[in-house]
Write an enzyme that holds these catalytic residues in place. Structure first.
Site, mmCIF file in Angstrom:
data_model
loop_
_atom_site.group_PDB
_atom_site.id
_atom_site.type_symbol
_atom_site.label_atom_id
_atom_site.label_comp_id
_atom_site.label_asym_id
_atom_site.label_seq_id
_atom_site.Cartn_x
_atom_site.Cartn_y
_atom_site.Cartn_z
ATOM 1 N N GLY A 46 24.763 -52.236 0.580
ATOM 2 C CA GLY A 46 24.091 -51.081 1.207
ATOM 3 C C GLY A 46 24.679 -49.478 0.582
ATOM 4 O O GLY A 46 25.606 -49.583 -0.409
ATOM 5 N N HIS A 136 26.065 -49.314 9.082
ATOM 6 C CA HIS A 136 27.124 -47.783 8.380
ATOM 7 C C HIS A 136 25.968 -47.337 7.465
ATOM 8 O O HIS A 136 26.494 -45.287 7.493
ATOM 9 C CB HIS A 136 27.626 -49.181 8.089
ATOM 10 N N HIS A 140 25.155 -42.576 7.538
ATOM 11 C CA HIS A 140 25.185 -41.560 6.643
ATOM 12 C C HIS A 140 23.654 -40.553 6.552
ATOM 13 O O HIS A 140 23.967 -39.662 6.054
ATOM 14 C CB HIS A 140 25.182 -42.992 5.006
HETATM 15 NI NI NI Z 1 29.022 -46.227 3.110
#
Ligand code: NI
Length: 173
Positions: A46, A136, A140
């Site tokens: 990712g 996750h 960000h």
């Molecule tokens: Ni990350």
């Protein structure tokens, strides 16, 4: 197809919120393609746009195992419309915190709404590793790293260890 450099923590851009793109134009599509290349080149599953220095709400994921066909997904302006009350603890790493890992609690399943690579509005249910990865990467977009979910003691330990490794690598060059 361009592999863009990935920012390493601590970096001010990694702490800033990303802006919605609104529509997927040629520039956003190019960003998505470059991000997939950058992620695959770094053997990641990712990547979020802020990690390549672009403060736009774009993430890419591909959680296919080494023996499975690639399954790249591009999500612009992702929004979690539902998260299961059941949570699960699992180990996470991050291309912006190389070689650092820790357990993080996430919703076990999610439903996410987003714009796909063609600009179509989509909704998708995800569970397991895919659900963890999307959560996750979406963090960000708000300037949150997985270490921000840990106690300050654990977080500082990881950041110190990362800084030390980086210093040693720099000195060896
Ligand atoms: Ni990350």
């Amino acid at each position: 197809m361009t592999v863009r450099p990935i920012l390493i923590a601590p970096h001010p851009v990694l702490k800033r919120p990303a802006e919605a793109v609104g529509t997927v134009d040629a520039e956003v599509r190019q960003l998505m393609d470059d991000m997939l290349d950058s992620m695959h080149a770094a053997n990641g599953i990712g990547l979020a746009a802020p990690q390549v220095g672009v403060l736009k709400q774009v993430i890419v994921v591909d959680v296919a195992g080494p023996d499975e066909p690639a399954n790249p997904l591009c999500l612009a302006d992702p929004e979690i419309v539902w998260g299961s009350p059941e949570t699960v603890l699992g180990e996470e790493g991050c291309l912006s915190l190389p070689d650092q890992f820790a357990d993080v609690v996430r919703s076990e399943r999610i439903r996410v709404r987003f714009l796909d690579r063609d600009g179509g509005r989509r909704e998708m249910d995800a569970g397991g590793l895919l659900a963890r990865c999307i959560q996750h990467e979406m963090d960000h977009l708000q300037g949150i790293l997985f270490v921000d979910h840990l106690s300050s003691l654990k977080r500082n330990m990881i950041l110190r260890r990362l800084a030390k490794t980086r210093k040693q690598l720099a000195a060896a060059e």
